[in-house]
Design a protein around this motif. Structure first.
Motif, PDB file in Angstrom:
ATOM      1  N   UNK A  40       0.772  -1.237  -0.110  1.00  0.00           N
ATOM      2  CA  UNK A  40      -0.062  -0.059  -0.005  1.00  0.00           C
ATOM      3  C   UNK A  40       0.890   1.349  -0.271  1.00  0.00           C
ATOM      4  N   UNK A  41       1.983   1.353   0.804  1.00  0.00           N
ATOM      5  CA  UNK A  41       2.774   2.453   0.678  1.00  0.00           C
ATOM      6  C   UNK A  41       3.155   3.048  -0.587  1.00  0.00           C
ATOM      7  N   UNK A  60      -2.981  -7.695  -2.352  1.00  0.00           N
ATOM      8  CA  UNK A  60      -2.775  -7.736  -0.848  1.00  0.00           C
ATOM      9  C   UNK A  60      -3.469  -9.031  -0.201  1.00  0.00           C
ATOM     10  N   UNK A  61      -2.902  -9.541   0.976  1.00  0.00           N
ATOM     11  CA  UNK A  61      -3.173 -10.745   1.467  1.00  0.00           C
ATOM     12  C   UNK A  61      -4.293 -10.302   2.401  1.00  0.00           C
ATOM     13  N   UNK A  62      -5.342 -10.866   2.003  1.00  0.00           N
ATOM     14  CA  UNK A  62      -6.676 -10.470   2.849  1.00  0.00           C
ATOM     15  C   UNK A  62      -6.350 -10.969   4.328  1.00  0.00           C
ATOM     16  N   UNK A  63      -6.281 -12.263   4.440  1.00  0.00           N
ATOM     17  CA  UNK A  63      -6.400 -13.047   5.661  1.00  0.00           C
ATOM     18  C   UNK A  63      -5.246 -12.630   6.864  1.00  0.00           C
ATOM     19  N   UNK A  64      -4.319 -11.922   6.180  1.00  0.00           N
ATOM     20  CA  UNK A  64      -3.276 -11.341   7.138  1.00  0.00           C
ATOM     21  C   UNK A  64      -3.894 -10.182   7.922  1.00  0.00           C
ATOM     22  N   UNK A  65      -5.171  -9.667   7.609  1.00  0.00           N
ATOM     23  CA  UNK A  65      -5.806  -8.530   8.161  1.00  0.00           C
ATOM     24  C   UNK A  65      -7.086  -8.714   8.729  1.00  0.00           C
ATOM     25  N   UNK A  66      -7.863  -7.753   8.942  1.00  0.00           N
ATOM     26  CA  UNK A  66      -9.342  -7.939   9.128  1.00  0.00           C
ATOM     27  C   UNK A  66     -10.033  -7.037   8.105  1.00  0.00           C
ATOM     28  N   UNK A  67     -11.332  -7.406   7.972  1.00  0.00           N
ATOM     29  CA  UNK A  67     -12.176  -6.469   7.245  1.00  0.00           C
ATOM     30  C   UNK A  67     -12.175  -4.856   7.663  1.00  0.00           C
ATOM     31  N   UNK A  68     -12.012  -4.634   8.855  1.00  0.00           N
ATOM     32  CA  UNK A  68     -11.763  -3.268   9.372  1.00  0.00           C
ATOM     33  C   UNK A  68     -10.475  -2.622   8.840  1.00  0.00           C
ATOM     34  N   UNK A  69      -9.449  -3.421   9.134  1.00  0.00           N
ATOM     35  CA  UNK A  69      -8.277  -2.816   8.575  1.00  0.00           C
ATOM     36  C   UNK A  69      -8.133  -2.509   7.026  1.00  0.00           C
ATOM     37  N   UNK A  70      -8.525  -3.464   6.354  1.00  0.00           N
ATOM     38  CA  UNK A  70      -8.742  -3.312   4.815  1.00  0.00           C
ATOM     39  C   UNK A  70      -9.872  -2.089   4.542  1.00  0.00           C
ATOM     40  N   UNK A  72     -10.388   0.504   6.102  1.00  0.00           N
ATOM     41  CA  UNK A  72      -9.743   1.841   6.314  1.00  0.00           C
ATOM     42  C   UNK A  72      -8.743   1.968   5.215  1.00  0.00           C
ATOM     43  N   UNK A  73      -7.936   1.220   5.136  1.00  0.00           N
ATOM     44  CA  UNK A  73      -6.778   1.242   4.115  1.00  0.00           C
ATOM     45  C   UNK A  73      -7.481   1.600   2.748  1.00  0.00           C
ATOM     46  N   UNK A  74      -8.459   0.773   2.276  1.00  0.00           N
ATOM     47  CA  UNK A  74      -9.131   0.909   1.087  1.00  0.00           C
ATOM     48  C   UNK A  74      -9.753   2.470   0.752  1.00  0.00           C
TER      49      UNK A  74
END
Length: 335
Positions: A40-41, A60-70, A72-74
C-alpha cells in the motif's frame, strides 16, 4: 484491453518516477504485489505523483488482516487518489497465513465471501449512513461511532477484485467482488473450462451480468530484443511455472492437461531446494500452454488472439526497444 504496469515495492524513493513514467507511457494502472514489502505505501506515493492512472494491489493478503483494517486502508487510498484505487485481494495459502502471519485459516472461500461482504457493510455505514451490524461465522462488526467514521466520503468505496485459481474462490469473486484476478498459472483451457463457468455461476447467484465484472489476467510472455534476452526470459518463466506448479493447491491446472504426475515431482524438488532443476521439467509443450512465446513484435498479436473476448485486463511488461516502441506496443495491446 486495460493494461497495467508494475510498481516496485522495495524502493519507495523510486516510486514517484516509476509511476509518472507508467502514466506517461499510457498504462491504465500501476500495480503492486505483497511479497517482501507492504503493497500500500508505494501506491500512496504513486497517487501523490500521478493524475489519472489507476492504483491496484495485485494482490494484498486479505487473511493477514481484518475487514476493518482493509476497509480503512481502501477508503483512505481511494479518497486520497480521488477514486483511482482498486483493492485487489488474495487468500494466500494456509502455511503463509498460519505460520508467517499467525492468523486463522479455515474454509478459505467461505471466509473470503464473508470478508468482502463485511468490508462492504463497513463502507456502507461510512458512506451511506447505514447502521453497522454485520454478524457472520468468521467476522463480527457491530460497533461504529462518529469518532471512527471517516468524513472524506466524496469518492466512496474502492472497487474490489479477488484473486482466484480454484472454482470455489472464483465463484466467490463472481458473487461478491467487482472482478477476478486470474493467477498467471492458468492456461486458456483451464480458463475456458473451469474459471469462466465458475465466474458465471457466482454472477448468477448475485443477479449480475458479465458486463458488471472485470477479468484480469497477467499471463506469462516469453520474448526479448535479442536471442540472449529471449533465452533468459524463457528460463525465468520456466522456473516460475515450476514454482507455482509445485503448490498442491494449483495441481488441478496441470491435471486439466493430463500433467498431474508433474505436480508431486515439482513439490518434492521444491522441498529439497532444487529450484533450477525444477525449471528444466517445464517442456516447450507445457511452456506454450502457460505462456505466449514469440518475437517481440509478434507477442502482442499472439496474446490478443489467444485471450481477446475472454480477458478484460492484463499486466504488460514487454522489453521495448525505447519509449516510443513501448507506447506502440501498449496501444496495440489496448486496442
Amino acid at each position: 484491453m486495460i493494461v497495467d504496469g508494475g510498481i516496485p515495492t522495495d524502493n519507495l524513493a523510486g516510486v514517484p518516477a516509476k509511476a509518472k513514467r507508467l502514466e506517461a507511457l499510457g498504462y491504465h494502472g500501476a500495480v503492486t504485489a505483497e511479497t517482501s514489502h507492504d503493497p500500500f505505501f508505494p501506491l500512496l506515493l504513486a497517487a501523490e505523483h500521478t493524475e489519472k492512472i489507476q492504483l491496484v494491489t495485485s494482490i494484498a493478503v486479505a487473511f493477514a488482516r481484518t475487514p476493518m483494517n482493509l476497509a480503512n486502508i481502501g477508503h483512505d487510498l481511494n479518497s486520497f487518489s480521488k477514486g483511482r484505487f482498486v483493492l485487489g485481494l488474495g487468500s494466500q495459502i494456509r502455511p503463509h497465513v498460519t505460520k508467517r502471519f499467525s492468523m486463522p485459516w479455515s474454509k478459505p472461500a467461505a471466509r473470503m465471501r464473508e470478508f468482502i461482504s463485511a468490508m462492504r457493510a463497513i463502507w456502507d455505514c461510512w458512506h451511506n449512513g447505514s447502521q453497522l451490524s454485520f454478524k457472520g461465522d468468521f467476522y463480527d462488526h457491530s460497533l461504529m461511532t462518529p469518532m471512527f467514521t471517516p468524513s472524506d466520503s466524496e469518492y466512496g468505496a474502492p472497487r474490489v477484485m479477488l484473486a482466484a485459481v480454484g472454482p470455489l474462490m472464483t465463484e466467490v469473486a463472481g458473487e461478491v467482488a467487482d472482478g477476478v484476478i486470474i493467477h498467471s498459472f492458468t492456461t486458456k483451457k483451464y480458463l475456458e473450462e473451469v474459471t469462466l463457468p465458475a465466474v458465471e455461476k457466482g454472477l448468477a447467484k448475485a443477479g449480475r451480468s458479465r458486463s458488471d465484472f472485470q477479468i484480469s489476467y497477467p499471463g506469462f510472455i516469453v520474448t526479448g530484443k535479442n536471442e540472449e534476452e529471449f533465452n533468459a526470459t524463457k528460463k525465468a518463466v520456466c522456473k516460475q511455472i515450476a514454482f507455482y506448479g509445485s503448490t498442491p493447491a494449483y495441481a488441478p491446472v496441470l491435471g486439466s492437461h493430463g500433467w498431474g504426475d508433474l505436480q508431486p515431482e515439482l513439490n518434492k524438488l521444491s522441498k529439497m531446494g532444487n529450484w533450477d532443476e525444477m525449471g528444466t521439467l517445464i517442456t516447450d509443450e507445457i511452456l506454450n500452454e502457460f505462456a505466449v512465446v514469440g518475437e517481440l513484435d509478434q507477442v502482442v498479436g499472439k496474446f490478443k488472439s489467444r485471450y481477446s473476448g475472454l480477458v478484460d485486463r492484463t499486466m504488460g511488461s514487454l522489453p521495448a526497444r525505447d519509449d516510443e516502441h513501448a507506447k506502440e506496443l501498449l496501444r496495440n495491446l489496448s486496442a
